[in-house]
Design a protein around this motif. Structure first.
Motif, mmCIF file in Angstrom:
data_model
loop_
_atom_site.group_PDB
_atom_site.id
_atom_site.type_symbol
_atom_site.label_atom_id
_atom_site.label_comp_id
_atom_site.label_asym_id
_atom_site.label_seq_id
_atom_site.Cartn_x
_atom_site.Cartn_y
_atom_site.Cartn_z
ATOM 1 N N GLN A 150 21.737 49.606 20.266
ATOM 2 C CA GLN A 150 22.242 49.456 19.017
ATOM 3 C C GLN A 150 23.460 50.060 18.643
ATOM 4 O OE1 GLN A 150 19.388 50.242 15.972
ATOM 5 N NE2 GLN A 150 17.774 49.107 16.880
ATOM 6 N N LEU A 151 23.622 51.376 19.104
ATOM 7 C CA LEU A 151 25.319 51.965 18.903
ATOM 8 C C LEU A 151 26.151 50.853 19.701
ATOM 9 C CD1 LEU A 151 24.663 55.494 19.735
ATOM 10 C CD2 LEU A 151 25.729 54.712 17.551
ATOM 11 N N TRP A 154 26.864 48.016 17.648
ATOM 12 C CA TRP A 154 27.546 48.097 16.466
ATOM 13 C C TRP A 154 28.975 48.654 16.774
ATOM 14 C CZ3 TRP A 154 29.337 53.240 15.205
ATOM 15 C CH2 TRP A 154 30.163 53.345 13.870
ATOM 16 N N ALA A 155 29.412 49.440 17.934
ATOM 17 C CA ALA A 155 30.618 49.696 17.966
ATOM 18 C C ALA A 155 31.537 48.724 18.576
ATOM 19 C CB ALA A 155 30.742 50.926 18.981
ATOM 20 N N GLY A 157 30.797 45.390 18.183
ATOM 21 C CA GLY A 157 30.370 44.147 17.578
ATOM 22 C C GLY A 157 29.632 42.884 18.270
ATOM 23 N N LYS A 354 15.037 51.762 13.582
ATOM 24 C CA LYS A 354 16.181 51.508 12.444
ATOM 25 C C LYS A 354 17.027 52.860 12.343
ATOM 26 C CE LYS A 354 16.950 50.097 7.720
ATOM 27 N NZ LYS A 354 16.955 51.298 6.656
ATOM 28 N N ASP A 356 20.347 54.964 10.873
ATOM 29 C CA ASP A 356 21.330 54.896 10.020
ATOM 30 C C ASP A 356 21.478 56.473 9.437
ATOM 31 O OD1 ASP A 356 19.467 55.526 8.167
ATOM 32 O OD2 ASP A 356 19.332 53.276 7.528
#
Ligand SMILES: Nc1ncnc2c1ncn2[C@@H]1O[C@H](COP(=O)(O)OP(=O)(O)O)[C@@H](O)[C@H]1O
Ligand SMILES: [Mg+2]
Lengths: 585, 352
Positions: A150-151, A154-155, A157, A354, A356
């Motif tokens: 996930q990281l 996210w980082a 894209g 999840k 955040d």
């Protein structure tokens, strides 16, 4: 003066005694022990082989046939399974040996800072159960929930998760990385025994740090590394937890997991095929173990007599030591720190997947309360503890008796006893589990389906390891220590109580601790033999995984790890077991 | 103190004959040494006397008590024999005091007596101050003393030592050797002592039994062993390193490489018999000066090694290579012809 009169050893008159004939107490122990270990080792496997030729499930009649082997060979999965097994066993072996040999060299032969700490850390990696490793790395690298995936998505894209732990690559990676410390423990003695003069003279001849490693150190340890590699291959072949959890749900089967699926997952179970496959695997393991033991014997034969000026020492590798330091830090960060942190974090989350900034506000004790209210887990824990403590002690006791007879006496038949006791070394755990099912299911004694079957399974499989652990300790007690007691006038029993037993105590305690840790985490046999009537912790935790409940699994794992750490702490501080007594190989 | 009688004692391990039909009498109060190279059966003999090894054949008696005969045996713990092992075999988990007190504790003596006797034994070996130490805190020599104290504390009938000094460094070995001999004489206890060090054996023994391949090849006083070795094996073992082949000419002359060599006696060999002649390197001189009565034999100088006070030379005499001493100032060249001179008294003639 009283002190100058001679004193007789015994008050009664001493007389010549003819040699004892017939059954002496010691030969009774020898015969009894031989029968016991032979029964444990041969009875289940006898049934297994019989079962593989039987047309019906256990105790349901049937006739002899080779149909089971034909069925197994024509199973559409078998070809894939065969290649998967080879690729997995070989791949994880390469990873484990490369990392293990690297660690061995860094810790034993270089002046890398923090070597003692790394040595201790590798022991900790070794103690991390496969279940915990899989859980942690699922949390890190699962395509849908993994935090690293996930990281990265996210980082950068990314559309898709870059890593997938549920793959052959994931299995190989995880198995190899976590087995590396075991490789390290097996290889290190050969690194330690290299005369540093050999390396120093290479350095004086102008070869650099890594060239010396490549041209001198590595070739000197090649026999040990090759033999360790063979052993790691066998371990891969017999491995259950990682292939079952990461591969089987996604259709990647190896031999062991296919056996397990055939007998225990699919409905209706096909005992015939399972036993046929088990027999084949058993034969393969036996052949490989034979070659392994032969290679070990050859290594000890080639070991040279050490002359004068023999010196063991770490080489100064200059600024390279910061590179080796960094490699160790990275390795232990990814095997110990990060996985334990993520499991701890996961155990406090209601839902995993999840991440955040709010995550710490959502933390809860709920999982702990839930698992502690889960009767199967609590009972499983109590059963596991009971088995680890009591069956572990029985196992060590048996190993000690066998070891004592083989090493310290010259009784005829001791070689046979040793040989029989070592037979289960060649048994893959899953195969033994299936053999025990065949041997005991439907037999009208309360063994199958009770905690006893687990005790029998654990003891059978681990007596050889216990034997190897205590043998070193028994050999260290020199014959003359015992003779000196006799010459002082002491009977055998008196000497045993005052000399032998106290000297063996540290060894026995260390062996017991090893058994405790092995029994607590045992999964391969337990998953076949434990049911609702006789749950054990590892199987209940595994079930959380199967149903995708990662946070409760994490909580249960933390509790389990805490219990094991407490016992190790107790053993270290109260029983005074030192790490150096913990021999496994 | 009893004596020890060994008759026809044999021990076989499979095909290996470790001890071969041995007969031996150890007089009471004496110190008898088994001397021989490693593997000749010394330890096995000692262990059979101790009862730790069962003989294949033979008989062992201590005083007038038979402790082994025809398969019937007295257990080692009932033989009342003190033994010092090569490894010392000090129990690492007990203090020095408890190690030494153990034989008395086994015999259930009263507490006070145990204390007294143990301290007395420790005083004998001068270890009183270290009574509360653990073996790991002791030096090799101190461990050795503890082992001795433990062996004598219960006033054993006989004492056995299995290479007790072989693990000590050379200097300590010489000091301990004297100490052990004094202790043995003070206690007057019949003692059997095993060593492979000829100097040690010669220094401490009343009688030496030289062993070779499970047999006693010579049993004698140290001086006789040294001066008159019975055969080449014994001679070699006690430092006669030069051997020359020759033929007996008459009662006091041997012919070697054409030279007539005079000697004290010719070991009852008859004229014309082949014999082995031996002379110690110290008695072989190379030089110009000839003492009265000297034997002379010519040879070729092969090497000479500087040893500080003198030179050691290797000289080829026919097919034999011998060692001889030469003065520092003798002006020798490798390959030159030299005269080796020696007194008739320095010659021993051995049967082949
Ligand atoms: N327990 C044994 N089993 C087999 N052979 C043995 C045993 N003990 C000694 N031997 C053999 O017997 C011979 C004599 O051994 P030992 O008495 O120990 O000699 P020493 O003490 O003079 O060195 C050797 O050849 C040795 O190998
Ligand atoms: Mg010996």
């Amino acid at each position: 003066m009283a002190a100058s009169e001679p004193i007789a050893a015994t008050a009664d008159s001493v007389a010549l005694r003819p040699p004892r004939s017939g059954l002496t107490p010691s030969s009774a122990v020898l015969i009894g022990m031989t029968l016991l270990v032979a029964f444990l080792a041969l009875y289940p496997v006898g049934w297994l082989v019989y079962g593989s030729f039987s047309s019906a499930p256990p105790r349901q009649g049937g006739f002899l046939t080779i149909q089971n082997y034909i069925n197994a060979a024509s199973n559409p999965l078998i070809r894939g399974t065969f290649w998967n097994t080879i690729i997995f066993s070989f791949g994880q072996m390469v990873v484990a040996v490369a990392i293990g040999a690297g660690l061995g060299w860094i810790i034993a032969r270089t002046n890398t800072p923090g070597r003692r700490t790394f040595e201790l850390l590798s022991l900790i990696v070794f103690l991390i159960p496969g279940l915990l490793a899989v859980l942690a790395w699922t949390m890190l690298l699962s395509p849908s929930k993994g935090i690293i995936n996930q990281l990265l998505m996210w980082a950068f894209g990314l559309e898709k998760a870059p890593f997938n732990i549920y793959s052959m690559g994931g299995m190989i990676f995880l198995h190899g990385v976590y087995l590396a410390p075991f490789t390290y423990l097996m290889i290190t003695p050969s690194f330690v025994s290299i005369d540093s003069g050999l390396e120093e003279s290479a350095r004086m001849s102008g070869s650099g740090v890594f060239k010396t490693f490549w041209r001198i150190t590595l070739p000197l340890t090649r026999p040990a590394i090759l033999s360790t590699a063979l052993f790691m291959f066998i371990i891969g072949l017999e491995s259950f937890d990682i292939p079952q959890m990461l591969g089987a749900p996604y259709g990647i089967y190896v031999f062991v997991t296919q056996i397990y699926t055939t007998c225990c997952v699919q409905y209706p179970p096909d005992y015939g095929q399972a036993t046929a496959l088990s027999s084949v695997l058993l034969a393969a393991a036996a052949v490989l173990i034979y070659f392994y033991r032969r290679s070990v014997r050859q290594i000890s034969r080639f070991e040279t007599i050490k002359g004068k000026g023999y010196r063991v020492g770490a080489a100064d590798i200059g600024r390279w030591r910061w590179l080796t330091f960094a490699i160790c830090v990275v390795y232990f960060f990814f095997t110990v720190v990060l996985p334990l942190a993520i499991v701890l974090l996961g155990s406090f989350l209601r839902f995993f997947g999840k991440f955040d900034m709010e995550i710490f506000n959502r933390m809860t004790y709920e999982n702990y309360i839930r698992v502690l209210a889960h009767p199967a887990l609590v009972n499983g824990f109590l059963n596991s503890l009971g088995l680890a403590v009591i069956a572990g002690a029985v196992c060590v006791l048996m190993a000690a008796v066998v070891g004592f007879i083989t090493i310290r006496t010259r009784m005829t038949g001791r070689g046979l006893l040793d040989g029989v006791a070592m037979i289960p070394v060649a048994y893959p755990a899953t195969v033994l589990g299936i053999g025990l099912v065949w041997a005991w299911v439907g037999v009208p004694v309360p063994i199958y389906g009770t905690i006893l079957i687990l005790a029998v399974a654990y003891i059978t499989r681990y007596v050889p390891i216990g034997l190897r652990t205590v043998s070193g300790g028994i050999m260290q007690i020199s014959d003359e220590l015992e003779s000196a007691s006799k010459m002082s006038g002491a009977s055998w029993l008196y000497g045993f109580r005052r000399i032998i037993l106290p000297l063996m105590r540290p060894t026995l305690a260390a062996a017991w601790l090893i058994m405790f840790l092995l029994f607590m985490r045992e999964l391969s046999m337990s998953i076949i033999l434990a049911g609702t009537g006789n749950p054990v912790a590892s199987v209940v935790i595994f079930d959380y995984y199967s149903s995708g409940e990662l946070p409760p699994m994490a909580a249960a794992s933390v509790i389990m790890a805490a219990a094991m750490i407490a016992v190790v702490w107790f053993a270290r501080s109260v029983l005074k077991i030192s790490y150096s007594d913990l021999r496994v190989g | 103190m009893p004596d020890v009688k060994i008759t026809g004692l044999t021990k076989r391990f499979g095909d290996v004959v470790a001890v071969d039909a041995m007969n031996l009498h150890v007089p009471e109060g004496s110190l008898t040494t088994f001397l021989g190279p490693s593997g000749c059966g010394k330890t096995t003999t000692l262990r059979m006397i101790a009862g730790l090894e069962t003989p294949t054949e033979g008989e062992i008696a201590i005083g007038n008590e038979v402790v082994y005969r025809g398969g019937a045996s007295i257990a080692p713990e009932r033989r009342n024999i003190g033994m010092v092992f090569q490894s010392y075999a000090i129990w690492p988990h007990m203090t020095v005091f408890n190690n030494v007190a153990y034989p008395l504790q086994v015999r259930r003596r009263p507490r006070k007596e145990i204390r007294e006797r143990t301290m007395q034994a420790l005083a004998t070996v001068r270890m009183t101050d270290l009574a509360e130490r653990y073996p790991a805190q002791l030096s090799g020599g101190q461990q050795q003393r503890v082992a001795v104290a433990r062996a004598i504390v219960f006033q054993p009938r006989i004492l056995l030592f299995d290479e007790p000094l072989s693990n000590l460094d050379a200097k300590l070995r010489e000091a301990m050797r004297i100490e052990l001999r004094e202790l043995q004489q003070r206690l007057g206890v019949t003692t059997l002592y095993v060593t492979h060090d000829q100097q040690e054996a010669l220094a401490i023994s009343d009688q030496v039994a030289v062993m070779d391949q499970g047999k006693i090849v010579q049993l004698d006083r140290p001086q006789s062993i040294y001066e008159s070795p019975a055969n080449k094996f014994v001679a070699d073992f006690v430092g006669w390193t030069n051997f020359l082949r020759g033929t007996i000419s008459d009662g006091t002359t041997v012919d070697i490489e054409g030279s007539a060599i005079r000697c004290r006696d010719t070991a009852d060999l008859s004229r014309g018999a082949k014999a082995e002649v031996t002379v110690r390197p110290v008695d072989f001189r190379i030089g110009d000066e000839k003492r009265p009565g000297d034997n002379e034999i010519a040879g070729e100088l092969r090497t000479s090694i500087y040893m500080g006070k003198y030179l050691i030379c290797e000289v080829a005499i026919g097919a034999n290579l011998v060692q001889a001493y030469a003065d520092l100032n003798s002006n020798l060249k490798i390959g030159q012809r030299v005269m080796v001179r020696f007194q008739p008294d320095a010659v021993r003639v051995l049967k082949i």
